[in-house]
Design a protein around this motif. Sequence first.
Motif, PDB file in Angstrom:
ATOM      1  N   SER A   1     -31.438  70.031  71.314  1.00  0.00           N
ATOM      2  CA  SER A   1     -31.055  71.611  70.774  1.00  0.00           C
ATOM      3  C   SER A   1     -30.489  72.581  71.907  1.00  0.00           C
ATOM      4  N   THR A   2     -29.957  73.572  71.754  1.00  0.00           N
ATOM      5  CA  THR A   2     -29.546  74.661  72.576  1.00  0.00           C
ATOM      6  C   THR A   2     -30.615  75.481  73.188  1.00  0.00           C
ATOM      7  N   PRO A   3     -32.056  75.580  72.497  1.00  0.00           N
ATOM      8  CA  PRO A   3     -33.113  76.053  73.005  1.00  0.00           C
ATOM      9  C   PRO A   3     -33.640  75.020  73.904  1.00  0.00           C
ATOM     10  N   GLU A   4     -33.629  73.600  73.776  1.00  0.00           N
ATOM     11  CA  GLU A   4     -34.220  72.809  74.641  1.00  0.00           C
ATOM     12  C   GLU A   4     -33.279  72.552  75.619  1.00  0.00           C
ATOM     13  N   ILE A   5     -32.134  72.521  75.567  1.00  0.00           N
ATOM     14  CA  ILE A   5     -31.282  72.678  76.891  1.00  0.00           C
ATOM     15  C   ILE A   5     -31.645  73.841  77.649  1.00  0.00           C
ATOM     16  N   TRP A   6     -31.761  74.903  77.356  1.00  0.00           N
ATOM     17  CA  TRP A   6     -32.002  76.229  78.107  1.00  0.00           C
ATOM     18  C   TRP A   6     -33.319  75.959  78.844  1.00  0.00           C
TER      19      TRP A   6
ATOM     20  N   VAL B   1     -27.651  73.574  87.614  1.00  0.00           N
ATOM     21  CA  VAL B   1     -26.321  73.293  88.283  1.00  0.00           C
ATOM     22  C   VAL B   1     -25.325  72.918  87.426  1.00  0.00           C
ATOM     23  N   HIS B   2     -25.771  71.972  86.515  1.00  0.00           N
ATOM     24  CA  HIS B   2     -25.014  71.176  85.437  1.00  0.00           C
ATOM     25  C   HIS B   2     -25.234  71.992  84.106  1.00  0.00           C
ATOM     26  N   GLY B   3     -25.871  73.120  84.062  1.00  0.00           N
ATOM     27  CA  GLY B   3     -25.839  73.903  82.665  1.00  0.00           C
ATOM     28  C   GLY B   3     -24.726  73.865  81.889  1.00  0.00           C
ATOM     29  N   LEU B   4     -23.757  74.460  82.338  1.00  0.00           N
ATOM     30  CA  LEU B   4     -22.423  74.617  81.577  1.00  0.00           C
ATOM     31  C   LEU B   4     -21.823  73.361  81.046  1.00  0.00           C
ATOM     32  N   TYR B   5     -21.758  72.396  81.817  1.00  0.00           N
ATOM     33  CA  TYR B   5     -21.356  70.912  81.382  1.00  0.00           C
ATOM     34  C   TYR B   5     -22.621  70.384  80.304  1.00  0.00           C
ATOM     35  N   TYR B   6     -23.863  70.665  80.519  1.00  0.00           N
ATOM     36  CA  TYR B   6     -24.562  70.043  79.334  1.00  0.00           C
ATOM     37  C   TYR B   6     -24.263  70.927  78.004  1.00  0.00           C
ATOM     38  N   LEU B   7     -24.207  72.215  78.090  1.00  0.00           N
ATOM     39  CA  LEU B   7     -23.795  72.738  76.999  1.00  0.00           C
ATOM     40  C   LEU B   7     -22.595  72.349  76.299  1.00  0.00           C
ATOM     41  N   PHE B   8     -21.575  72.181  77.107  1.00  0.00           N
ATOM     42  CA  PHE B   8     -20.307  71.706  76.742  1.00  0.00           C
ATOM     43  C   PHE B   8     -20.250  70.307  75.991  1.00  0.00           C
ATOM     44  N   MET B   9     -21.113  69.490  76.652  1.00  0.00           N
ATOM     45  CA  MET B   9     -21.221  68.107  76.073  1.00  0.00           C
ATOM     46  C   MET B   9     -22.254  68.291  74.620  1.00  0.00           C
ATOM     47  N   HIS B  10     -22.849  69.113  74.778  1.00  0.00           N
ATOM     48  CA  HIS B  10     -23.772  69.277  73.501  1.00  0.00           C
ATOM     49  C   HIS B  10     -23.000  69.638  72.412  1.00  0.00           C
ATOM     50  N   GLY B  11     -22.025  70.479  72.421  1.00  0.00           N
ATOM     51  CA  GLY B  11     -21.222  70.668  71.531  1.00  0.00           C
ATOM     52  C   GLY B  11     -20.425  69.662  71.046  1.00  0.00           C
TER      53      GLY B  11
ATOM     54  N   LEU C   1     -19.170  77.229  87.974  1.00  0.00           N
ATOM     55  CA  LEU C   1     -20.272  76.993  87.256  1.00  0.00           C
ATOM     56  C   LEU C   1     -20.699  75.692  86.487  1.00  0.00           C
ATOM     57  N   LEU C   2     -19.641  74.530  86.814  1.00  0.00           N
ATOM     58  CA  LEU C   2     -19.567  73.370  86.595  1.00  0.00           C
ATOM     59  C   LEU C   2     -20.308  72.592  87.987  1.00  0.00           C
TER      60      LEU C   2
END
Length: 481
Positions: A49-54, A63-73, A175-176
């Motif tokens: 989930s998004t809270p778990e990713i944060w 360093v890969h945060g934006l990519y992980y959120l993108f792939m989560h979507g 950011l990627l």
Amino acid sequence: MNARAALPRYLPAWPIPVLWTLVLGLWGLSREHSVWRDEAATWQVARRSTPEIWHLLGQVDAVHGLYYLFMHGLFELFGPSTTTLRLPSVLATAVAAGCVAAVGGRIAGRWAGLGAGLALGLLPAVQFYLQEGRPYSLVAAGVGVATLLLVGTLPGSRRIAPWVAYSVVVLLCALLNWLSLLALLAHLATLLWTRPGREVWLRWVVASAAATAGALPLILYSRGQSAQVSWIPPLTWHMLIGPAVLFAIGGLCALVDRPRAGRLSVAAVGLPLLVVPQLCLVGISLVTPLFLDRYVLFSLLGLALLIGTALDAAVRAARPRFPRASAWLVPVALALAVAALLPQFLAKRSPASRVDDVLAVTADVRRHKTDGAGVLFVPAARRDTLLVSPDAFTGLRDIALARGPEPSGTLKGLEKAPVAIRESMLARPRILLVTDAARVAKPVTAKRDRMKLAVLRRYFRVVHDEEVRGRRVTAYELRAR
């Protein structure tokens, strides 16, 4: 009539490389339904989930945060699959090829653009990351767009919008992967070479500074998580052989372009883009080991541009004597390159092209698990098999696990103390051990892992042992006392 006019004026160069790269990317995309350890990190984080990713990003992999959120979507929209995992990289590489073609076409003509765009998808490193569920191809696409925007402003432009777009794209790339900011130094070298007016310099400095400032918090924060790249070996001379070969090829192609100071040319754009990021990464790695080719994958856009201009020069040289045959030079060169590189293309589309396959042993796990059995992972990072394919482990107890990856905000979870692991192991009649195959396994150093192996050797006997695609499953049964 010159060689540049051989292609219809109404036909831009970029659509053909885009389609060509898409074909290469979609060919064998699933790699026989295999997922290797780097992609497994993307897979398991994207399913949180998004809270778990944060929560995770606060501990590791910011360093890969934006990519992980993108792939989560994407996983939420289309479901987890190898297609969803890798298609963004395919599309991004196609965008990069289109940008390279557009840059080459704008500066040197359609043949240069067409050759550059087609060449990009053929480069072995690009072939590898073309079908990789990681952010490196996305960064390459962003650098391609930024380079196209920069070239569009030279020798001078009064429009502000391209510079705003340039700054935003550079920031997104950072950011990627914030090492993509090395592309700014390559662009700086291009500006020094072409000597634009003061207005261009001012706008580039403002746009670059804004992008760098926007990425600075991530850079500073991720430096606190530098332990996660501590496995990268120190720089050695043999690591520089590959870049040296690329520089030699790029340099020869640049000479064909006959670059001159103060003139915008393919060499003025491509050579700095190829050389500067790699040399900067070498310099950084002398202080902190970080030398991995994927971190500067975008530098190969420069090599593709240089190859494109060399092909354009060959077409122009052949056209006066062989006007009809010269139009076939680029297609023939493409066909020869494909024939020569076909073994590599096939190899990179097989599971054996990666260190391991986290899904390969799941069938073995299903066959050999029994009621009351437990499972162990050595090292703990091999738990990624369970996290990517949890159904295969239904009914098995993860003996060593104290706190799962999601609640602990980690990639592999937190394990019990060695003594507690020993007690839990002796309470199980059967244990499945998931580890690395012998050819890729590293020496076991962690105290917990040494305890696991010591207890298995002393109190259990092997009833099954199999290695598949870089992973190993060993079934143990408790000895009679």
